[in-house]
Structure formats: structure tokens, C-alpha cells
Motif scaffolding. Structure first.
Motif, PDB file in Angstrom:
ATOM      1  N   ASP A  66      28.618  43.273  49.086  1.00  0.00           N
ATOM      2  CA  ASP A  66      28.796  44.482  48.274  1.00  0.00           C
ATOM      3  C   ASP A  66      27.795  44.437  47.131  1.00  0.00           C
ATOM      4  OD1 ASP A  66      29.775  46.464  46.419  1.00  0.00           O
ATOM      5  OD2 ASP A  66      31.648  46.457  47.547  1.00  0.00           O
ATOM      6  N   ALA A  67      26.825  45.352  47.164  1.00  0.00           N
ATOM      7  CA  ALA A  67      25.707  45.295  46.225  1.00  0.00           C
ATOM      8  C   ALA A  67      26.017  45.883  44.862  1.00  0.00           C
ATOM      9  CB  ALA A  67      24.487  46.008  46.823  1.00  0.00           C
ATOM     10  N   HIS A  68      27.192  46.497  44.696  1.00  0.00           N
ATOM     11  CA  HIS A  68      27.554  47.036  43.385  1.00  0.00           C
ATOM     12  C   HIS A  68      29.066  47.091  43.275  1.00  0.00           C
ATOM     13  CE1 HIS A  68      26.885  49.860  39.839  1.00  0.00           C
ATOM     14  NE2 HIS A  68      28.200  49.874  40.015  1.00  0.00           N
ATOM     15  N   CYS A  69      29.622  46.129  42.553  1.00  0.00           N
ATOM     16  CA  CYS A  69      31.069  46.073  42.343  1.00  0.00           C
ATOM     17  C   CYS A  69      31.315  45.327  41.037  1.00  0.00           C
ATOM     18  CB  CYS A  69      31.777  45.403  43.521  1.00  0.00           C
ATOM     19  SG  CYS A  69      31.144  43.762  43.947  1.00  0.00           S
ATOM     20  N   HIS A  70      32.582  45.202  40.664  1.00  0.00           N
ATOM     21  CA  HIS A  70      32.921  44.611  39.362  1.00  0.00           C
ATOM     22  C   HIS A  70      34.089  43.622  39.490  1.00  0.00           C
ATOM     23  CE1 HIS A  70      30.357  47.656  37.437  1.00  0.00           C
ATOM     24  NE2 HIS A  70      30.892  48.517  38.300  1.00  0.00           N
ATOM     25  N   PRO A  71      33.939  42.577  40.277  1.00  0.00           N
ATOM     26  CA  PRO A  71      35.025  41.601  40.394  1.00  0.00           C
ATOM     27  C   PRO A  71      35.398  40.941  39.074  1.00  0.00           C
ATOM     28  CG  PRO A  71      33.498  41.361  42.217  1.00  0.00           C
ATOM     29  CD  PRO A  71      32.865  42.289  41.237  1.00  0.00           C
ATOM     30  N   SER A  72      34.442  40.775  38.173  1.00  0.00           N
ATOM     31  CA  SER A  72      34.790  40.158  36.890  1.00  0.00           C
ATOM     32  C   SER A  72      35.793  41.018  36.133  1.00  0.00           C
ATOM     33  CB  SER A  72      33.533  39.944  36.040  1.00  0.00           C
ATOM     34  OG  SER A  72      32.902  41.175  35.728  1.00  0.00           O
ATOM     35  N   GLN A  73      35.668  42.337  36.236  1.00  0.00           N
ATOM     36  CA  GLN A  73      36.626  43.209  35.554  1.00  0.00           C
ATOM     37  C   GLN A  73      37.992  43.170  36.235  1.00  0.00           C
ATOM     38  OE1 GLN A  73      36.166  44.467  32.552  1.00  0.00           O
ATOM     39  NE2 GLN A  73      34.238  43.347  32.727  1.00  0.00           N
ATOM     40  N   ALA A  74      37.997  43.042  37.561  1.00  0.00           N
ATOM     41  CA  ALA A  74      39.272  42.873  38.261  1.00  0.00           C
ATOM     42  C   ALA A  74      39.960  41.593  37.805  1.00  0.00           C
ATOM     43  CB  ALA A  74      39.047  42.855  39.773  1.00  0.00           C
ATOM     44  N   ALA A  75      39.166  40.538  37.584  1.00  0.00           N
ATOM     45  CA  ALA A  75      39.736  39.268  37.112  1.00  0.00           C
ATOM     46  C   ALA A  75      40.206  39.386  35.666  1.00  0.00           C
ATOM     47  CB  ALA A  75      38.709  38.151  37.256  1.00  0.00           C
ATOM     48  N   LEU A  76      39.386  39.979  34.810  1.00  0.00           N
ATOM     49  CA  LEU A  76      39.746  40.068  33.399  1.00  0.00           C
ATOM     50  C   LEU A  76      40.955  40.972  33.178  1.00  0.00           C
ATOM     51  CD1 LEU A  76      36.183  40.210  31.829  1.00  0.00           C
ATOM     52  CD2 LEU A  76      37.830  38.334  31.661  1.00  0.00           C
ATOM     53  N   ALA A  77      41.138  41.954  34.055  1.00  0.00           N
ATOM     54  CA  ALA A  77      42.341  42.785  33.950  1.00  0.00           C
ATOM     55  C   ALA A  77      43.595  41.933  34.069  1.00  0.00           C
ATOM     56  CB  ALA A  77      42.339  43.866  35.028  1.00  0.00           C
ATOM     57  N   ARG A  78      43.533  40.884  34.877  1.00  0.00           N
ATOM     58  CA  ARG A  78      44.690  40.004  35.067  1.00  0.00           C
ATOM     59  C   ARG A  78      44.910  39.092  33.864  1.00  0.00           C
ATOM     60  NH1 ARG A  78      44.248  38.755  41.627  1.00  0.00           N
ATOM     61  NH2 ARG A  78      43.536  40.869  42.131  1.00  0.00           N
ATOM     62  N   VAL A  79      43.845  38.874  33.097  1.00  0.00           N
ATOM     63  CA  VAL A  79      43.972  38.058  31.893  1.00  0.00           C
ATOM     64  C   VAL A  79      44.444  38.916  30.722  1.00  0.00           C
ATOM     65  CG1 VAL A  79      42.722  36.559  30.294  1.00  0.00           C
ATOM     66  CG2 VAL A  79      42.188  36.486  32.734  1.00  0.00           C
ATOM     67  N   ARG A  80      44.049  40.171  30.714  1.00  0.00           N
ATOM     68  CA  ARG A  80      44.475  41.108  29.670  1.00  0.00           C
ATOM     69  C   ARG A  80      45.852  41.641  30.053  1.00  0.00           C
ATOM     70  NH1 ARG A  80      38.336  43.427  29.941  1.00  0.00           N
ATOM     71  NH2 ARG A  80      37.399  41.870  28.570  1.00  0.00           N
ATOM     72  N   VAL A  81      46.065  42.940  29.958  1.00  0.00           N
ATOM     73  CA  VAL A  81      47.323  43.540  30.397  1.00  0.00           C
ATOM     74  C   VAL A  81      47.021  44.291  31.689  1.00  0.00           C
ATOM     75  CG1 VAL A  81      49.219  45.080  29.833  1.00  0.00           C
ATOM     76  CG2 VAL A  81      48.118  43.759  28.017  1.00  0.00           C
ATOM     77  N   ASP A  82      47.446  43.726  32.795  1.00  0.00           N
ATOM     78  CA  ASP A  82      47.127  44.280  34.106  1.00  0.00           C
ATOM     79  C   ASP A  82      48.095  45.422  34.421  1.00  0.00           C
ATOM     80  OD1 ASP A  82      46.283  44.806  36.638  1.00  0.00           O
ATOM     81  OD2 ASP A  82      46.749  42.832  37.470  1.00  0.00           O
TER      82      ASP A  82
END
Length: 523
Positions: free
Chosen positions: A59-75
């Protein structure tokens, strides 16, 4: 040394082999079973079940880091109503110091209505509270946050941003584009409004996200916005041997400094900085992209937003290019794409220039496609968006413009290399869903949008493998299953070329392999 064999193998280059010889992470030979047995008599043989082995999805354009950080913040992924949103945010506000930002993500205001400034004031009046909307093109805050940001009226919005108001003309808490992007991604001299927790928690969340991506066959991806925070998260995961996919990163332009760009990549095949990211206009499915002709946009005007001014945009692009680096520009509308090409076409001739990218490149015509080809630019259009948002984009932009949206066929026919992209977590990252969309151009409700842009299934597969590798400058080592390339592949339980076009998304993944090692297997 191992020899991998079993199902039909689609290498996407040359004749179909019966087996692949893998030494370390690399394919060293391919051919018939008999040839490789004679050549490597002591090799371990791995017999894979399933129906089809294909190059690993990229996948040449995605945001897995934001998916991960959402779980650290308030998901808020599982929140189904306002009370669930309020409860989750209040729980976090109760345990963080007064005045610290409380960050929730994501939210879809079409599904959970009534989330505005007044609603978030019921969460806390002591903490600034922000919820990031699922497209990352807007966010909503409470009164305390507006105070901290210095927003009192719509006139306080920065250029390229917008602050909306309620029926009484009072700020309602919703912020578009730079009105919230600048506080979120401010650059090195100003703290971000979004704290990210401890590194160990980030790495654990990233590991969970990557495991979920492997389940749908992802072996590589390009994270399309990183700052030093996300870079350190990926680097920490790599050091801890917890980074199982191959990751490329695009650094948000606020942090770009040629003097501090690393001379060496963190890992030449597992983690690399692939370029610098800029954003020129708004959202395609959200109706805020910048177009040549007027439309009823979600901004309430007859067009979308231009996020960066022409002069600032051109200056940054030229600085990145002068440093010998790749620029990747978010541009959805045909006017935005034309503005990107104006700058790229003005760059001085330079030997061995990396292929610059246009992210999304959603609405094009034949003239723009010819300019893209002649400039050597790599577009990275959305893969699954026609299937998911065909009705919405047709309503926003009209059937003619929507028919040329995500124009994979016209681009490929013109000789343009095209990368595959989901923009996850805005939509599911499932590559098989994207392939079905590229092949059918049909929505769940049965609307066909731009049938002339349909791809055959192997061309669609090439977009999500070889095309994506080209987008990050890695075509020589990824995307095809041939000697000299990395042994990244996926085993499917049905043959892509033998099922009906409408059945592609229902094909199951049997196993996912990175560098000849299984990183996920069904069951």
C-alpha cells in the motif's frame, strides 16, 4: 536456503515458475520443481497450500502510525453514539493533568451527529479536547481548545484553513485543513496538540496494527505522514525486532531540513524515508478538493480549499528537489494537480532525479495525464474509493468528472506507473477490496462509475505490487517474484484470474510471507 512451491505462482514478470529458491530474504532462483531440486539438493522444501501465490501487497499511501496512535490516545473506532464518545473522552480527562490535551480519533460526523464545541464542553472545561475526523481533513474541539489555539471568530483561521460557525454565528468547534493541521503538525519549534504516550505503548499498538495488515496480505506500505514522533516509533519497533512489514515514510514538510536529513536509511530494506509530504488541497470523498470548475463543495462554497499558497508550495518543492529528494504532494482536484505539475515542470534538469509523486491524483483528464507522463511523475490514486464512495463523488463532482476519477486505466495506457493506495485507516486497507474496485468500478449499491477505467485483474494486481514499489523507488527489489528481489509474497485460497470480478474481495488470505518468513497464517 529454502525452496517454496505449491500453488500456482504469478511472478508478474516472465514465465510462471513452479517454485522459488530463497536464500535469506532474497529470491535467488526460480523455475520448475525439478530444476530447483537438482540445483539445491540440500534446501528445505516448503509446500504451501492454497490456490495462488502472488507478490506481497504493498500500500503506497496509508497511515498505520495514526491507526496505532489512536489506540494510545482515545480510540473512538468502536464508538457508536455520542454517549460512548463522551464516556471515552471523560475517562481520559479524569486521569491526565489539568490543561493537558485530550485527543480522540477517529469520528465520522455523518454516523455520530451532534458532536461540536458545546458537546465537547460536557467532557471537560479544564482540558482542551479535540477529536480528529476520520479523513484527517478536519477536527472538532471544545471551548477550552479554541481559547488555547487563539480562535475567536472565522477570521482567525489561517490561510488554507476554515473555522465554521453555528446558526448564531458562533464558532461551532469544527476546523478544516490548516486550522487544525498547523497545531497538529506544527514543525520542530512548537509542541503538537496531540500527545502520543510512552514509546513502549506506541510500539505495542503498532505491532497490533501490523499484525492486522498481514492478515489481508500486506507485506509493505508507505506511511504518508510522519513526524519525528512517528519516525521514532517505527525505529523503536525495528530495534525491538517488532517491525514485521517493510515500511517507507514520507516526512511532513514542516519538519523538512536538508541539513538534518539522514545520510543513511534506518534499514535499507525494512525502514526508509522515501520523501517529503505536502498537501495542496482538501479531500476527494469529503468534497473539499480544488477543481477547475465550480461544484457544491462541503466547504459551503463553489470549490474546495487550497491548503498551501502557491509561493510557499513552490519554494518547498524546489528545496526538496534541490536536496535530491522525492516530493509527494497530496492533490485531488484537477486544478490542484495542474498547480503541482506547473511547479514540477519548472524544475531545472537534474541527473538521477527521484520520481516525484502526486498523492491521490483523483480528478484528471487526458491533458493532465500527458503532462504527468512527460514529467515522469508517479500518481498514487485511491484503490477502493470508487467502490466505497462512488455515489458521493458522483454527487459532488458530477458523473463526467467522477468517471475520470482514479483513472488507473487511462494512466496505465499512457505508460504511467501507478501505485496502489487505500489511505487507511480512513477506509479498510484490504487490497483485495481495492482490486475488486479497480476491476469492477462498482459500488455496493450497484452504481458503476467510469467503466472505461476498469483494469483486468493482473493489471490491478500489478498496481498494488510493482506499481507501489516504483512509487517509493524500490522497483528493483520489490513487487515481482523474480531472482534478485525480496521474497515477499501472499498465498490466496482462490485464483484471482478464475473467480468472477465481483468475488475478488471475498478471496481469503492463507498466509503472508516477508523475506521468505511467514508473518501470518490462517488458523
Amino acid at each position: 536456503m529454502k525452496v517454496v512451491t505449491g500453488p500456482r505462482i504469478v511472478a508478474l514478470e516472465g514465465p510462471e515458475p513452479e517454485a522459488l529458491a530463497v536464500d535469506g530474504e532474497w529470491i535467488v532462483a526460480s523455475g520448475s520443481r525439478a530444476e530447483l531440486r537438482d540445483r539445491y539438493p540440500l534446501a528445505e522444501w516448503v509446500e504451501l497450500d492454497g490456490a495462488l501465490l502472488v507478490p506481497g501487497f504493498n500500500d503506497a499511501h496509508c497511515h498505520p502510525s495514526q491507526a496505532a496512535l489512536a489506540r494510545v490516545r482515545v480510540d473512538l473506532t468502536g464508538a457508536r453514539d455520542r454517549e460512548a464518545v463522551r464516556a471515552a473522552l471523560r475517562e481520559r480527562a479524569a486521569v491526565v493533568p489539568s490543561g493537558e490535551w485530550v485527543v480522540g480519533q477517529p469520528i465520522n460526523e455523518r454516523e455520530i451527529g451532534g458532536v461540536d464545541r458545546d458537546f465537547l464542553d460536557t467532557v471537560s472545561t479544564e482540558h482542551p479536547v479535540v477529536i480528529i475526523q476520520y479523513t484527517f481533513h478536519r477536527a472538532v474541539v471544545n471551548s477550552r481548545a479554541l481559547e488555547v489555539l487563539g480562535y475567536r471568530s472565522p477570521a482567525d483561521a489561517p490561510s488554507g484553513g476554515e473555522l465554521t460557525v453555528d446558526a448564531d454565528g458562533r464558532l461551532d468547534g469544527w476546523m478544516y485543513e490548516r486550522a487544525w493541521l498547523d497545531p497538529w503538525l506544527p514543525g520542530p519549534r512548537t509542541p503538537s496538540i496531540a500527545p502520543a504516550g510512552e514509546t513502549a505503548a506506541q510500539v505495542a499498538a503498532l505491532r497490533e496494527v501490523n499484525a492486522e495488515l498481514h492478515q489481508v496480505g500486506i507485506t509493505s506500505y508507505c506511511d504518508a505522514i510522519v513526524t519525528p514522533l512517528e519516525q521514532e516509533m517505527y525505529t523503536a519497533a525495528l530495534r525491538a525486532e517488532q517491525l514485521t512489514p517493510r515500511v517507507s515514510m514520507l516526512l511532513w514538510h514542516s519538519w523538512f531540513d536538508p541539513a538534518t536529513w539522514p545520510a543513511e536509511q534506518p534499514d535499507s530494506t525494512h525502514l526508509q524515508l522515501a520523501g517529503v509530504k505536502l498537501m495542496l488541497d482538501g479531500a476527494f470523498s469529503g468534497g473539499t478538493c480544488l477543481c477547475r470548475h465550480p461544484y457544491t463543495s462541503a466547504t459551503g462554497s463553489d470549490n474546495g480549499l487550497q491548503v498551501l499558497g502557491d509561493a510557499d508550495f513552490a519554494e518547498t518543492v524546489r528545496a526538496v528537489d534541490a536536496a535530491g529528494l522525492r516530493v509527494a504532494v497530496h492533490a485531488n482536484g484537477d486544478l490542484a494537480i495542474s498547480k503541482v505539475l506547473d511547479v514540477l515542470e519548472s524544475l531545472p534538469a537534474r541527473p538521477a532525479r527521484p520520481n516525484h509523486r502526486i498523492e491521490h491524483c483523483s480528478i484528471v483528464d487526458d491533458t493532465l495525464i500527458a503532462r504527468i507522463r512527460d514529467a515522469g511523475v508517479t500518481p498514487v490514486p485511491f484503490g477502493p474509493f470508487i467502490a466505497l464512495f462512488g455515489e458521493a463523488v458522483s454527487e459532488f463532482y458530477g458523473s463526467q468528472r467522477a468517471g475520470m476519477a482514479c483513472a488507473h486505466r487511462s494512466l496505465r495506457d499512457a505508460g504511467v506507473q501507478v501505485g496502489g493506495s487505500s489511505d487507511f485507516p480512513i477506509v479498510p486497507i484490504d487490497p483485495l477490496l481495492a482490486l475488486q474496485s479497480l476491476v469492477t468500478r462498482r459500488t455496493a449499491a450497484g452504481l458503476v462509475v467510469g467503466p472505461e477505467q476498469r483494469l483486468d485483474v493482473l493489471d490491478a494486481l500489478a498496481v498494488y505490487t510493482a506499481g507501489s514499489a516504483h512509487a517509493t523507488g524500490e522497483a528493483a527489489i520489490k513487487g515481482r517474484l523474480t531472482p534478485g528481489r525480496l521474497a515477499d509474497f501472499v498465498v490466496l485460497d482462490a485464483d484471482l484470474t478464475a473467480v468472477g470480478p465481483g468475488e475478488i474481495a471475498s478471496i481469503g488470505v492463507r498466509s503472508t510471507w516477508v523475506g521468505g518468513s511467514c508473518v501470518w497464517a490462517a488458523g
